[in-house]
Design a protein around this motif. Structure first.
Motif, PDB file in Angstrom:
ATOM      1  N   LEU A  92      10.413  -5.731   1.279  1.00  8.16           N
ATOM      2  CA  LEU A  92      10.262  -4.805   0.165  1.00  8.16           C
ATOM      3  C   LEU A  92       8.991  -5.106  -0.627  1.00  8.16           C
ATOM      4  CD1 LEU A  92      13.957  -4.804  -1.170  1.00  8.16           C
ATOM      5  CD2 LEU A  92      12.927  -3.323   0.568  1.00  8.16           C
ATOM      6  N   CYS A  93       8.217  -6.082  -0.165  1.00  6.12           N
ATOM      7  CA  CYS A  93       6.985  -6.488  -0.847  1.00  6.12           C
ATOM      8  C   CYS A  93       5.787  -5.720  -0.276  1.00  6.12           C
ATOM      9  CB  CYS A  93       6.765  -7.985  -0.692  1.00  6.12           C
ATOM     10  SG  CYS A  93       8.036  -8.982  -1.513  1.00  6.12           S
ATOM     11  N   GLY A  94       4.688  -5.760  -1.010  1.00  7.84           N
ATOM     12  CA  GLY A  94       3.496  -5.018  -0.616  1.00  7.84           C
ATOM     13  C   GLY A  94       2.593  -5.723   0.365  1.00  7.84           C
ATOM     14  N   ASP A  95       2.904  -6.968   0.700  1.00  5.47           N
ATOM     15  CA  ASP A  95       2.065  -7.694   1.654  1.00  5.47           C
ATOM     16  C   ASP A  95       2.869  -8.058   2.894  1.00  5.47           C
ATOM     17  OD1 ASP A  95       3.682  -9.517   0.261  1.00  5.47           O
ATOM     18  OD2 ASP A  95       2.212 -11.120   0.398  1.00  5.47           O
ATOM     19  N   LEU A  96       2.159  -8.506   3.910  1.00  9.90           N
ATOM     20  CA  LEU A  96       2.781  -8.912   5.162  1.00  9.90           C
ATOM     21  C   LEU A  96       3.568 -10.201   4.932  1.00  9.90           C
ATOM     22  CD1 LEU A  96       2.618  -7.862   8.149  1.00  9.90           C
ATOM     23  CD2 LEU A  96       0.982  -9.688   8.529  1.00  9.90           C
ATOM     24  N   ALA A  97       4.786 -10.240   5.409  1.00  9.72           N
ATOM     25  CA  ALA A  97       5.628 -11.418   5.219  1.00  9.72           C
ATOM     26  C   ALA A  97       5.195 -12.544   6.148  1.00  9.72           C
ATOM     27  CB  ALA A  97       7.084 -11.068   5.493  1.00  9.72           C
ATOM     28  N   PRO A  98       4.982 -13.739   5.610  1.00  7.10           N
ATOM     29  CA  PRO A  98       4.669 -14.855   6.494  1.00  7.10           C
ATOM     30  C   PRO A  98       5.842 -15.117   7.442  1.00  7.10           C
ATOM     31  CG  PRO A  98       4.810 -15.572   4.176  1.00  7.10           C
ATOM     32  CD  PRO A  98       5.086 -14.107   4.220  1.00  7.10           C
ATOM     33  N   LEU A 119      -0.919  -0.009   0.637  1.00  6.90           N
ATOM     34  CA  LEU A 119      -0.571  -1.360   1.084  1.00  6.90           C
ATOM     35  C   LEU A 119       0.136  -1.318   2.438  1.00  6.90           C
ATOM     36  CD1 LEU A 119       0.613  -2.840  -2.337  1.00  6.90           C
ATOM     37  CD2 LEU A 119      -1.476  -3.464  -1.084  1.00  6.90           C
ATOM     38  N   ALA A 120       0.977  -0.308   2.632  1.00  7.30           N
ATOM     39  CA  ALA A 120       1.682  -0.156   3.913  1.00  7.30           C
ATOM     40  C   ALA A 120       0.698   0.137   5.043  1.00  7.30           C
ATOM     41  CB  ALA A 120       2.726   0.956   3.811  1.00  7.30           C
ATOM     42  N   ARG A 121      -0.314   0.950   4.762  1.00  6.44           N
ATOM     43  CA  ARG A 121      -1.332   1.237   5.791  1.00  6.44           C
ATOM     44  C   ARG A 121      -2.036  -0.056   6.213  1.00  6.44           C
ATOM     45  NH1 ARG A 121      -2.619   5.477   1.930  1.00  6.44           N
ATOM     46  NH2 ARG A 121      -1.572   7.363   2.622  1.00  6.44           N
ATOM     47  N   ASP A 122      -2.311  -0.911   5.247  1.00 10.19           N
ATOM     48  CA  ASP A 122      -2.950  -2.193   5.562  1.00 10.19           C
ATOM     49  C   ASP A 122      -2.050  -3.052   6.442  1.00 10.19           C
ATOM     50  OD1 ASP A 122      -5.089  -1.397   3.973  1.00 10.19           O
ATOM     51  OD2 ASP A 122      -4.453  -2.592   2.230  1.00 10.19           O
ATOM     52  N   ARG A 123      -0.750  -3.102   6.120  1.00  2.45           N
ATOM     53  CA  ARG A 123       0.186  -3.886   6.940  1.00  2.45           C
ATOM     54  C   ARG A 123       0.291  -3.283   8.336  1.00  2.45           C
ATOM     55  NH1 ARG A 123       3.104  -3.266   2.299  1.00  2.45           N
ATOM     56  NH2 ARG A 123       4.863  -2.213   3.285  1.00  2.45           N
TER      57      ARG A 123
END
Length: 144
Positions: A92-98, A119-123
Motif C-alpha cells: 500500500l506504499c508508494g515505493d517498491l517493497a524491499p 509512483l505506480a508507473r515507476d514501480r
C-alpha cells in the motif's frame, strides 16, 4: 518460480479496498504481509476489526508478540516485508517493497490520485526491468 505481480489501479479508497482484498484472500486461506504507510496503519488496523458487521479479520501488526505474528494470517507493518511463512505481499506504499521477490505474489494497490499513479508507473517500470511483466486490474472498469 518468479513472483507474480499485479497492480490494482483506481482504488477509490486505499484502506477500504485493502479490507475487501484482504478479506477475500483470507477466506481463500492466504497468508499475507501488508506493507502500509505509517499514517494509515492505525486506520487499517481499526478497519479490519469492523470491515463488515460481525466480521473480524484476524491480524497482527508491527510490535505485536512474535507468537501472535506467527499465527496471524494477515500481518500489518510499515517496514521491510518478511516473506517467512507468507505467500502474498500487499503493498500500500508508494515505493517498491524491499524483498518483494521473496513472495509468490505481490499486489500493488493504487488509488486514483495522480501522485499515487505516477509512483505506480515507476514501480511498474522497475518490475519490468527486473524481468517481471505485471498484471493490470483496473478497478474503475470492474465497477458496475
Amino acid at each position: 518460480m518468479p513472483t507474480e505481480v499485479a497492480f490494482h489501479f483506481n482504488a477509490p479508497d486505499r484502506v477500504g479496498y485493502a479490507c475487501r482484498l484482504l478479506r477475500k484472500a483470507y477466506l481463500k486461506g492466504a497468508r499475507l504481509w501488508v506493507r502500509v504507510p505509517p499514517e494509515e496503519l492505525d486506520r487499517l488496523d481499526q478497519a479490519l476489526w469492523v470491515s463488515q458487521p460481525g466480521d473480524f479479520l484476524p491480524h497482527s501488526r508491527q510490535g505485536d508478540a512474535p507468537e501472535l505474528m506467527r499465527h496471524s494470517p494477515i500481518h500489518l507493518d510499515t517496514g521491510a516485508p518478511d516473506p517467512a511463512g507468507r505467500q502474498v505481499l500487499v503493498n500500500l506504499c508508494g515505493d517498491l517493497a524491499p524483498g518483494w521477490n521473496g513472495f509468490a505474489r505481490v499486489i500493488e494497490v493504487v488509488t486514483q490520485s495522480e501522485e499515487d499513479r505516477q509512483l505506480a508507473r515507476d514501480r511498474w517500470r522497475t518490475y519490468r526491468v527486473q524481468g517481471v511483466e505485471p498484471l493490470r486490474h483496473d478497478l474503475a472498469s470492474a465497477a458496475p
